[in-house]
Design a protein around this motif. Sequence first.
Motif, PDB file in Angstrom:
ATOM      1  N   GLY A  94       9.678 122.798  40.938  1.00 21.56           N
ATOM      2  CA  GLY A  94       9.001 122.639  42.217  1.00 21.56           C
ATOM      3  C   GLY A  94       9.797 121.807  43.198  1.00 21.56           C
ATOM      4  O   GLY A  94      11.014 121.666  43.081  1.00 21.56           O
ATOM      5  N   LEU A  95       9.084 121.239  44.149  1.00 18.26           N
ATOM      6  CA  LEU A  95       9.697 120.497  45.250  1.00 18.26           C
ATOM      7  C   LEU A  95       9.288 119.034  45.215  1.00 18.26           C
ATOM      8  O   LEU A  95       8.271 118.686  44.625  1.00 18.26           O
ATOM      9  CB  LEU A  95       9.261 121.099  46.582  1.00 18.26           C
ATOM     10  N   TYR A  96      10.080 118.198  45.881  1.00 20.10           N
ATOM     11  CA  TYR A  96       9.692 116.795  46.043  1.00 20.10           C
ATOM     12  C   TYR A  96       9.975 116.321  47.452  1.00 20.10           C
ATOM     13  O   TYR A  96      10.799 116.887  48.170  1.00 20.10           O
ATOM     14  CB  TYR A  96      10.360 115.890  45.001  1.00 20.10           C
ATOM     15  N   TRP A  97       9.242 115.273  47.820  1.00 17.37           N
ATOM     16  CA  TRP A  97       9.350 114.676  49.138  1.00 17.37           C
ATOM     17  C   TRP A  97       9.393 113.161  48.992  1.00 17.37           C
ATOM     18  O   TRP A  97       8.603 112.588  48.239  1.00 17.37           O
ATOM     19  CB  TRP A  97       8.134 115.022  49.996  1.00 17.37           C
ATOM     20  N   SER A  98      10.265 112.510  49.716  1.00 16.21           N
ATOM     21  CA  SER A  98      10.249 111.048  49.808  1.00 16.21           C
ATOM     22  C   SER A  98       9.391 110.716  51.019  1.00 16.21           C
ATOM     23  O   SER A  98       9.818 110.887  52.157  1.00 16.21           O
ATOM     24  CB  SER A  98      11.662 110.493  49.990  1.00 16.21           C
ATOM     25  N   VAL A  99       8.166 110.260  50.779  1.00 16.75           N
ATOM     26  CA  VAL A  99       7.225 110.052  51.880  1.00 16.75           C
ATOM     27  C   VAL A  99       7.398 108.696  52.550  1.00 16.75           C
ATOM     28  O   VAL A  99       6.907 108.484  53.652  1.00 16.75           O
ATOM     29  CB  VAL A  99       5.765 110.252  51.415  1.00 16.75           C
ATOM     30  N   TRP A 100       8.053 107.776  51.879  1.00 18.66           N
ATOM     31  CA  TRP A 100       8.401 106.468  52.447  1.00 18.66           C
ATOM     32  C   TRP A 100       9.668 106.000  51.755  1.00 18.66           C
ATOM     33  O   TRP A 100       9.840 106.202  50.562  1.00 18.66           O
ATOM     34  CB  TRP A 100       7.281 105.457  52.225  1.00 18.66           C
ATOM     35  N   GLN A 101      10.560 105.367  52.518  1.00 24.24           N
ATOM     36  CA  GLN A 101      11.825 104.942  51.927  1.00 24.24           C
ATOM     37  C   GLN A 101      12.362 103.709  52.637  1.00 24.24           C
ATOM     38  O   GLN A 101      12.303 103.606  53.859  1.00 24.24           O
ATOM     39  CB  GLN A 101      12.833 106.092  52.031  1.00 24.24           C
ATOM     40  N   SER A 102      12.863 102.761  51.839  1.00 28.25           N
ATOM     41  CA  SER A 102      13.580 101.610  52.376  1.00 28.25           C
ATOM     42  C   SER A 102      14.988 101.652  51.789  1.00 28.25           C
ATOM     43  O   SER A 102      15.374 102.632  51.160  1.00 28.25           O
ATOM     44  CB  SER A 102      12.864 100.304  52.019  1.00 28.25           C
ATOM     45  N   GLU A 103      15.729 100.578  51.951  1.00 29.80           N
ATOM     46  CA  GLU A 103      17.113 100.573  51.477  1.00 29.80           C
ATOM     47  C   GLU A 103      17.216 100.773  49.960  1.00 29.80           C
ATOM     48  O   GLU A 103      18.118 101.451  49.483  1.00 29.80           O
ATOM     49  CB  GLU A 103      17.794  99.265  51.875  1.00 29.80           C
ATOM     50  N   GLN A 104      16.308 100.184  49.174  1.00 26.71           N
ATOM     51  CA  GLN A 104      16.410 100.276  47.721  1.00 26.71           C
ATOM     52  C   GLN A 104      15.167 100.830  47.035  1.00 26.71           C
ATOM     53  O   GLN A 104      15.124 100.889  45.815  1.00 26.71           O
ATOM     54  CB  GLN A 104      16.716  98.907  47.117  1.00 26.71           C
ATOM     55  N   SER A 105      14.173 101.235  47.784  1.00 29.91           N
ATOM     56  CA  SER A 105      12.968 101.757  47.134  1.00 29.91           C
ATOM     57  C   SER A 105      12.412 102.938  47.922  1.00 29.91           C
ATOM     58  O   SER A 105      12.754 103.142  49.077  1.00 29.91           O
ATOM     59  CB  SER A 105      11.920 100.652  46.979  1.00 29.91           C
ATOM     60  N   GLN A 106      11.559 103.701  47.247  1.00 32.50           N
ATOM     61  CA  GLN A 106      10.934 104.840  47.912  1.00 32.50           C
ATOM     62  C   GLN A 106       9.654 105.225  47.197  1.00 32.50           C
ATOM     63  O   GLN A 106       9.458 104.928  46.012  1.00 32.50           O
ATOM     64  CB  GLN A 106      11.889 106.042  47.968  1.00 32.50           C
ATOM     65  N   LEU A 107       8.788 105.879  47.940  1.00 35.42           N
ATOM     66  CA  LEU A 107       7.577 106.479  47.408  1.00 35.42           C
ATOM     67  C   LEU A 107       7.821 107.979  47.430  1.00 35.42           C
ATOM     68  O   LEU A 107       8.117 108.554  48.478  1.00 35.42           O
ATOM     69  CB  LEU A 107       6.364 106.109  48.262  1.00 35.42           C
ATOM     70  N   ARG A 108       7.720 108.598  46.272  1.00 35.11           N
ATOM     71  CA  ARG A 108       8.089 110.003  46.137  1.00 35.11           C
ATOM     72  C   ARG A 108       6.907 110.815  45.612  1.00 35.11           C
ATOM     73  O   ARG A 108       6.176 110.372  44.733  1.00 35.11           O
ATOM     74  CB  ARG A 108       9.270 110.105  45.172  1.00 35.11           C
ATOM     75  N   PHE A 109       6.720 112.008  46.163  1.00 34.64           N
ATOM     76  CA  PHE A 109       5.670 112.926  45.749  1.00 34.64           C
ATOM     77  C   PHE A 109       6.320 114.219  45.262  1.00 34.64           C
ATOM     78  O   PHE A 109       7.250 114.721  45.896  1.00 34.64           O
ATOM     79  CB  PHE A 109       4.725 113.229  46.921  1.00 34.64           C
ATOM     80  N   GLU A 110       5.845 114.740  44.126  1.00 35.39           N
ATOM     81  CA  GLU A 110       6.352 116.001  43.586  1.00 35.39           C
ATOM     82  C   GLU A 110       5.191 116.970  43.381  1.00 35.39           C
ATOM     83  O   GLU A 110       4.084 116.561  43.048  1.00 35.39           O
ATOM     84  CB  GLU A 110       7.027 115.787  42.226  1.00 35.39           C
ATOM     85  N   PHE A 111       5.472 118.246  43.565  1.00 30.74           N
ATOM     86  CA  PHE A 111       4.497 119.294  43.285  1.00 30.74           C
ATOM     87  C   PHE A 111       5.237 120.472  42.686  1.00 30.74           C
ATOM     88  O   PHE A 111       6.235 120.934  43.253  1.00 30.74           O
ATOM     89  CB  PHE A 111       3.764 119.731  44.558  1.00 30.74           C
ATOM     90  N   ALA A 112       4.745 120.968  41.530  1.00 35.39           N
ATOM     91  CA  ALA A 112       5.453 122.044  40.852  1.00 35.39           C
ATOM     92  C   ALA A 112       4.507 122.940  40.071  1.00 35.39           C
ATOM     93  O   ALA A 112       3.681 122.447  39.304  1.00 35.39           O
ATOM     94  CB  ALA A 112       6.485 121.453  39.894  1.00 35.39           C
ATOM     95  N   PRO A 113       4.624 124.254  40.239  1.00 31.06           N
ATOM     96  CA  PRO A 113       3.954 125.162  39.314  1.00 31.06           C
ATOM     97  C   PRO A 113       4.493 124.881  37.910  1.00 31.06           C
ATOM     98  O   PRO A 113       5.685 124.611  37.736  1.00 31.06           O
ATOM     99  CB  PRO A 113       4.371 126.553  39.793  1.00 31.06           C
ATOM    100  N   THR A 114       3.608 124.937  36.906  1.00 34.52           N
ATOM    101  CA  THR A 114       3.970 124.495  35.562  1.00 34.52           C
ATOM    102  C   THR A 114       3.426 125.466  34.525  1.00 34.52           C
ATOM    103  O   THR A 114       2.271 125.887  34.615  1.00 34.52           O
ATOM    104  CB  THR A 114       3.379 123.092  35.311  1.00 34.52           C
TER     105      THR A 114
END
Length: 179
Positions: A94-114
Motif C-alpha cells: 500500500g501507500l504511506y504519508w508523512s502527515v507531520w515532520q520535523s528535522e528528526q521525527s515524523q508522524l506517519r500513516f499507512e494504508f494497505a490492502p492485505t
Amino acid sequence: MSVYKFLPGPYQTVLLCAIAFNISQVVADEVAVFSGYTLGANDDDTMAAISYSVDTTESFLWSDGWVFTYGEFHGLDKYYGWADFSDVSYYSAGLYWSVWQSEQSQLRFEFAPTYVDSNYYYAHYVGSRWHFMSSASYRYDFAQLPVFAALRYQHTSNGGLAPPNPGVDGLGLQVGYRW
C-alpha cells in the motif's frame, strides 16, 4: 544480503513490480521490523512484521511512497489449543504519508490492502481473507545515523467485506534502516 531473499515467493513478485514501476522516481529505501502486542479482545498475543518502504518524488505520486509488509499474528492457540492455526501470515502492499515532520521525527500513516493467510486468527473466525491494514506511527530518526525507531499502532480488519469482522489492533516498536 538483500531484503528480497527474506520475502516469500508471491510477495517477491509484488515487490519487483512495484520497484520496476517506480525505479526512476525512487528517492530513498528503508527496511524495518515491527514487534508488538495485540490490544482489546486479543490482549497479550503478539504480532511481528518486516516491511520494505520506497520513498517517491512528490511530483510522481500523491503519497510519500509505497510500503510492502510481510507479517504474522502469533498466539492463536493460546486459549483454545488450535495448534494447526498457531501462526497466521499476512501480506500487504500500500501507500504511506508523512502527515507531520520535523528535522528528526515524523508522524506517519499507512494504508494497505492485505491478504491474511487464514480465516481464523486469534481464536476468531473472519469472513474474508482480504483485509485492510492501517497504521499510525511516531518515528524518531537518529542524528547522523541511517536508523530509526518508532512507536506504531496498527489496525487490521476486513472493512466489513464479509461478516464477521472482529479486527485486530496492535501496539509495538518498530526499528529500521534507511538508505
